[in-house]
Write a protein that holds these residues in place. Structure first.
Motif: not given
Length: 406
Positions: A269, A272-273, A275-281, A314
């Motif tokens: 978890d 993933n969280q 990685t997602n934040f890194k990709n979005q911001h 990030w």
């Protein structure tokens, strides 16, 4: 033989409850208290609010909160349960309320309400209170018991020992002399000192639900965690200290504690969280954008430990630092060196060996007409009202059974 004379040693929660129920059955009851104060622990408990019991109504769930005494209490609670405690106080105009974590307090939010109810009931039942009577010796004879404090001597037909826990085994000497075995006392509720850890700079910061585990064991607990001047505390640590009391004592309070800052997250978890934040911001700074609703100062500290520069974005995080950040969030290791007793909630593991006491009556299996109640027994609960519930239940049982026919 006239009125039965019952002596109760200790004017705490268990002592008062035992006295009230013994007197209710027609005995002449005296409480002997070694200090000049009665119900002192009730007064200060729960920050002065008195955490009377816990909303764990099912016995099978309730007993899971006692690191020592679970099987014994299973039998005790059948006679006097959480519902009985609530009913007893409410029938004496002390209404209770339940907080979000299950702890129960008087609606007044004052321990004085509980004290007043117990004192009034004891007075109504003509219970005599003798203060500053520090029991040194108890002798059993054919007539009953001779209790001495070195200066005075009192005689009773029956005796209920509610003398509480004691940090030193010498405090149980007069019980040992009667033929009972004593499990050596060790501390039970304490905070973890972490004198060499930089985490202490964050004193005052708390997280709502952390998971704390002792390295090399299966012992773990989750709940609120607080960073203090000494190290780590809060319910998660205190409860873990109770279940790990013997292990920590054996290891001289030197251990590694593993902290997962958000108990409900797995390592996946977290990955993933992040990685997602890194990709979005990608252009946001890592150090100043806390995730998982963690306090900013704690997040910043975790980035420093991962050797992440305060200006690093990030999109530029090296894999090594990314993995370190995952590790810090999932398994932050602190070195525990020592302990600090938690506020006034002084609790010890240890006391009278439970196999020597009948859980249906609280009478000694070794000495006839001798009863026990409360923390003098090798019973202790975690924080949350469990120690008081054990006191009410064992006190009740000892009190109603002390008047058995000869």
């Amino acid at each position: 033989m006239g009125e039965l004379k019952v002596g109760i040693i200790g004017a705490g929660a268990a002592g008062y409850f035992a006295a009230i129920h013994a007197a209710q059955s027609g005995a002449q009851v005296s409480i002997l208290e070694k200090t000049s104060k009665t119900l002192a622990k009730v007064k200060v408990s729960g920050g002065g609010r008195c955490n009377v019991t816990h909303d764990a109504r099912e016995i099978s769930k309730l007993v899971k909160n006692y690191p020592r005494g679970e099987k014994f209490l299973k039998k005790v609670f059948k006679h006097f349960s959480v519902n009985d405690t609530i009913e007893w106080f409410e029938s004496r105009n002390v209404k209770t309320k339940t907080e979000g974590d299950g702890r129960m307090f008087p609606v007044s939010d004052s321990s004085q309400t509980i004290i007043d109810a117990l004192e009034k009931e004891a007075e109504t039942k003509n219970v005599t209170i003798i203060k500053s009577f520090n029991v040194q010796k108890i002798a059993k004879n054919h007539q009953g018991f001779e209790v001495s404090d070195g200066k005075r001597q009192l005689n009773f037909d029956r005796l209920i020992l509610c003398s509480g826990g004691n940090p030193k085994k010498e405090g149980f000497e007069f019980i040992k002399e009667l033929g009972h075995s004593i499990v050596p006392p060790i501390p039970s509720l304490f905070t973890f000192n972490t004198p060499t850890e930089p985490l202490r700079k964050l004193m005052g910061i708390s997280v709502p639900n952390a998971h704390v585990r002792l390295e090399g064991t299966k012992l773990s607990y989750e709940g609120p965690l607080l960073i203090t001047h000494w190290g780590v505390s809060g319910p998660a640590v205190l409860k873990l200290s109770a279940f790990g009391a013997e292990w920590l004592y054996d290891h001289a309070y030197q251990a590694n504690a593993h902290i997962r800052w958000v108990a409900s997250t797995s390592e996946n978890d977290i990955q993933n969280q992040l990685t997602n934040f890194k990709n979005q911001h990608p252009k946001k700074k890592i150090a100043t954008n806390p995730l998982f609703e963690l306090p900013g100062r704690l997040w910043e500290h975790l980035t420093q430990v991962a050797e992440i520069n305060e200006n690093l974005l990030w999109q530029d995080i090296p894999k090594k630092q990314f993995n370190r950040m995952v590790q810090n969030l999932f398994c932050y290791i602190v070195g525990v060196k020592g302990k600090t007793t938690f506020k006034e909630e002084f609790v010890t593991a240890g006391g009278v060996e439970l196999s020597e006491v009948d859980p249906e009556t609280m009478e000694s299996k070794i000495v006839k007409d001798l009863f026990f109640a409360g923390e003098v027994l090798n019973i202790d609960g975690i924080t949350g009202g469990f120690n008081f519930q054990a006191a009410w239940s064992t006190g009740y049982l000892a009190g109603v059974n002390v008047n058995h026919p000869i």
